[in-house]
Design an enzyme around this catalytic site. Structure first.
Site, PDB file in Angstrom:
ATOM      1  N   HIS A   1      -7.668   0.220  -4.274  1.00 45.72           N
ATOM      2  CA  HIS A   1      -8.474   1.045  -3.380  1.00 45.72           C
ATOM      3  C   HIS A   1      -8.962   2.203  -4.219  1.00 45.72           C
ATOM      4  O   HIS A   1      -8.157   3.031  -4.640  1.00 45.72           O
ATOM      5  CB  HIS A   1      -7.620   1.628  -2.243  1.00 45.72           C
ATOM      6  CG  HIS A   1      -7.261   0.650  -1.180  1.00 45.72           C
ATOM      7  ND1 HIS A   1      -6.492   0.994  -0.087  1.00 45.72           N
ATOM      8  CD2 HIS A   1      -7.597  -0.645  -1.008  1.00 45.72           C
ATOM      9  CE1 HIS A   1      -6.357  -0.060   0.704  1.00 45.72           C
ATOM     10  NE2 HIS A   1      -7.003  -1.070   0.168  1.00 45.72           N
TER      11      HIS A   1
ATOM     12  N   CYS B   1      -3.724   2.522  -4.615  1.00 50.65           N
ATOM     13  CA  CYS B   1      -4.646   3.322  -3.811  1.00 50.65           C
ATOM     14  C   CYS B   1      -4.731   4.708  -4.438  1.00 50.65           C
ATOM     15  O   CYS B   1      -3.831   5.536  -4.281  1.00 50.65           O
ATOM     16  CB  CYS B   1      -4.200   3.402  -2.354  1.00 50.65           C
ATOM     17  SG  CYS B   1      -5.337   4.401  -1.372  1.00 50.65           S
TER      18      CYS B   1
ATOM     19  N   ASP C   1     -12.902   2.664  -1.351  1.00 44.53           N
ATOM     20  CA  ASP C   1     -12.061   2.957  -0.198  1.00 44.53           C
ATOM     21  C   ASP C   1     -12.624   4.179   0.508  1.00 44.53           C
ATOM     22  O   ASP C   1     -12.732   5.235  -0.094  1.00 44.53           O
ATOM     23  CB  ASP C   1     -10.639   3.232  -0.686  1.00 44.53           C
ATOM     24  CG  ASP C   1      -9.647   3.318   0.448  1.00 44.53           C
ATOM     25  OD1 ASP C   1      -9.937   2.796   1.530  1.00 44.53           O
ATOM     26  OD2 ASP C   1      -8.574   3.915   0.239  1.00 44.53           O
ATOM     27  N   HIS C   2     -12.947   4.026   1.721  1.00 42.17           N
ATOM     28  CA  HIS C   2     -13.528   5.099   2.544  1.00 42.17           C
ATOM     29  C   HIS C   2     -14.865   5.558   1.946  1.00 42.17           C
ATOM     30  O   HIS C   2     -15.198   5.249   0.811  1.00 42.17           O
ATOM     31  CB  HIS C   2     -12.602   6.309   2.699  1.00 42.17           C
ATOM     32  CG  HIS C   2     -11.226   5.939   3.165  1.00 42.17           C
ATOM     33  ND1 HIS C   2     -10.198   6.834   3.239  1.00 42.17           N
ATOM     34  CD2 HIS C   2     -10.704   4.754   3.593  1.00 42.17           C
ATOM     35  CE1 HIS C   2      -9.107   6.228   3.676  1.00 42.17           C
ATOM     36  NE2 HIS C   2      -9.385   4.963   3.892  1.00 42.17           N
TER      37      HIS C   2
ATOM     38  N   HIS D   1       0.856  -1.187   0.000  1.00 39.30           N
ATOM     39  CA  HIS D   1       0.000   0.000   0.000  1.00 39.30           C
ATOM     40  C   HIS D   1       0.893   1.239   0.000  1.00 39.30           C
ATOM     41  O   HIS D   1       1.877   1.285   0.726  1.00 39.30           O
ATOM     42  CB  HIS D   1      -0.881  -0.022   1.262  1.00 39.30           C
ATOM     43  CG  HIS D   1      -1.938   1.024   1.281  1.00 39.30           C
ATOM     44  ND1 HIS D   1      -1.682   2.343   1.580  1.00 39.30           N
ATOM     45  CD2 HIS D   1      -3.266   0.953   1.020  1.00 39.30           C
ATOM     46  CE1 HIS D   1      -2.815   3.028   1.510  1.00 39.30           C
ATOM     47  NE2 HIS D   1      -3.787   2.217   1.172  1.00 39.30           N
TER      48      HIS D   1
ATOM     49  N   TYR E   1     -14.948   4.315   7.226  1.00 38.49           N
ATOM     50  CA  TYR E   1     -15.581   3.060   6.826  1.00 38.49           C
ATOM     51  C   TYR E   1     -17.065   3.034   7.183  1.00 38.49           C
ATOM     52  O   TYR E   1     -17.541   2.170   7.897  1.00 38.49           O
ATOM     53  CB  TYR E   1     -14.799   1.881   7.411  1.00 38.49           C
ATOM     54  CG  TYR E   1     -13.432   1.791   6.768  1.00 38.49           C
ATOM     55  CD1 TYR E   1     -13.263   1.115   5.570  1.00 38.49           C
ATOM     56  CD2 TYR E   1     -12.332   2.450   7.306  1.00 38.49           C
ATOM     57  CE1 TYR E   1     -12.032   1.068   4.932  1.00 38.49           C
ATOM     58  CE2 TYR E   1     -11.086   2.416   6.680  1.00 38.49           C
ATOM     59  CZ  TYR E   1     -10.956   1.715   5.494  1.00 38.49           C
ATOM     60  OH  TYR E   1      -9.740   1.683   4.858  1.00 38.49           O
TER      61      TYR E   1
HETATM   62  C1  DNO Z   1      -6.762   3.095   5.231  1.00 42.05           C
HETATM   63  C2  DNO Z   1      -6.022   1.989   4.733  1.00 42.05           C
HETATM   64  C3  DNO Z   1      -4.719   1.694   5.460  1.00 42.05           C
HETATM   65  C4  DNO Z   1      -4.203   0.390   4.905  1.00 42.05           C
HETATM   66  C5  DNO Z   1      -2.839   0.015   5.337  1.00 42.05           C
HETATM   67  C6  DNO Z   1      -2.341  -1.151   4.534  1.00 42.05           C
HETATM   68  O1  DNO Z   1      -7.896   3.215   4.977  1.00 42.05           O
HETATM   69  O2  DNO Z   1      -5.857   2.092   3.370  1.00 42.05           O
HETATM   70  O3  DNO Z   1      -4.949   1.560   6.813  1.00 42.05           O
HETATM   71  O4  DNO Z   1      -5.035  -0.622   5.323  1.00 42.05           O
HETATM   72  O5  DNO Z   1      -1.969   1.071   5.201  1.00 42.05           O
HETATM   73  O6  DNO Z   1      -1.306  -1.751   5.218  1.00 42.05           O
END
Ligand code: DNO
Length: 391
Positions: free
Chosen positions: A301, A274, A349-350, A236, A366
């Protein structure tokens, strides 16, 4: 073009959003981890298969581990390194035996993702996560009191931080500290101010070159084992993708991925694309990174971000913000088509805090309704792209 596999992050049995609600969103895969196992300890076969089976019993499939925590002991190759490495590898093997094919991890020193504001009111009344450069500098300079902090920000930011601190109410400063040190889920743990200072000290004198070479060594050690175990690794990126609190960052830009892929050429040395993390720096071309490293993307993500003039940023709705989501989805679906094997898992993501989320039953970032909006928009966009492509 081949559809991606819609996934949803679930924090395990303590997540206020249950699996049967997740199933109703259209997601078919689950992204989770054994969050209750302390970082540095090995995951057992029994626990991994129990989690896999619990997810399957709800009609979903555990597709991605996010994350097996890589501890600071490993990142610094400090005392405790060997024991933590052995545990990490044991966990990786257990995950492979359970048939979960992707492991996400990160190499961010001390802090996982970082924001200064958890409930910033968006123009439409929703609430979003935000990183405010001045608040960050203010806390760093005046509360953390880090030596050299002033030199790490542009003069205009320092000036504003000093002024803002004079006017700031205590509870506002406390809220910033809470957001930075404990407020976000998914990080390995939260810190008190003293614990945070002690963790920072582990990196004293360590610059980006040393951290980069530790990451390369880590990848060279674990990638062959991942391959044997049938697992793809998906690092990530740093979030935010620039150094904070004097800590080095080595997974933020195109050139970082060039170094990383040179460390081990096998495809199991891959990445989590991401979009929001990479997009949070104005000089990152997320689309160019995705195209250049498409074959190494094992997990995505998808979210969006708006970068403000002083380098602050906030989380935009999934199809708004500076990332061209249509172009990105098209690239990922084309890559899927080329591979012709298991589709790349993605998750919305989020999400913003929207109407019914206000009951507070969520981990920050989340939410249920916010992510449902994101997933639905992304799935609609993907369907439209495939239609236009004649698929
Ligand atoms: C946040 C996430 C991070 C992710 C870590 C992966 O929303 O993208 O917490 O899980 O960085 O190791």
């Amino acid at each position: 073009m081949m559809p991606l596999a819609p996934n949803w992050r679930w924090f395990g049995p303590d997540d206020p959003i249950p699996l049967d609600h997740i199933r109703q969103t259209g997601a078919t895969g689950i992204v989770t981890a054994l969050h209750h196992v302390p970082p540095g300890a090995a995951w057992t076969d029994a626990e991994v298969t129990a989690r896999r089976d619990a997810v399957a019993a709800a009609g979903l499939r555990w597709q991605v581990v996010e994350s097996i925590p890589v501890t600071d002991e490993i990142k610094t190759r400090g005392p405790g390194y060997r024991a933590h490495m052995d545990a990490w590898i044991e966990s990786l093997r257990a995950v492979g035996r359970a048939g979960v094919g992707v492991v996400c991890y990160n190499f961010m020193p001390v802090l996982d993702w970082t924001r200064t504001e958890l409930e910033w009111t968006y123009p439409n009344g929703a609430r979003a996560l935000r990183f405010d450069m001045v608040d960050c500098a203010m806390w760093d300079i005046h509360v953390l009191g880090r030596a050299g902090a002033m030199e790490d920000y542009p003069a205009a930011i320092v000036h504003e931080a000093v002024e803002r601190f004079e006017r700031a109410a205590d509870n506002r400063v406390a809220a910033i500290e809470h957001a930075i040190l404990v407020g976000l889920p998914g990080a390995d743990r939260g810190y008190s101010l003293d614990e945070f200072r002690a963790r920072l000290a582990l990196y004293d004198g360590m610059g980006p070159d040393a951290l980069r070479s530790n990451l390369a060594a880590f990848v060279r050690d674990v990638a062959p084992i991942a391959r044997e175990a049938g697992v793809r690794l998906a690092i990530h990126p740093d979030d935010p993708p620039f150094p904070i609190f004097g800590l080095p960052r080595v997974v933020s830009r195109m050139t970082d991925y060039e170094h990383l892929s040179a460390a081990h050429r096998g495809i199991e040395n891959g990445m989590t694309l991401c979009a929001g993390s990479l997009g949070a720096r104005a000089d990152n071309d997320v689309q160019a990174i995705a195209e250049r490293f498409a074959e190494r993307i094992h997990f995505a993500h998808l979210r969006n971000v708006t970068v403000e003039a002083d380098g602050s940023f906030h989380e935009a709705a999934h199809l708004e913000g500076r990332v061209d989501m249509a172009a990105l989805l098209a690239t990922l679906m084309a890559e899927n088509g080329r591979r012709g094997d298991t589709p790349i898992p993605f998750r919305p993501d989020h999400g913003h805090i929207l109407g019914p989320d206000a009951d507070g039953r969520f981990n920050h970032g989340y939410t249920f309704a916010g992510r449902l909006r994101g997933l639905s928009e992304l799935q609609g966009l993907a369907a439209g792209l495939r239609h236009a492509d004649g698929a």
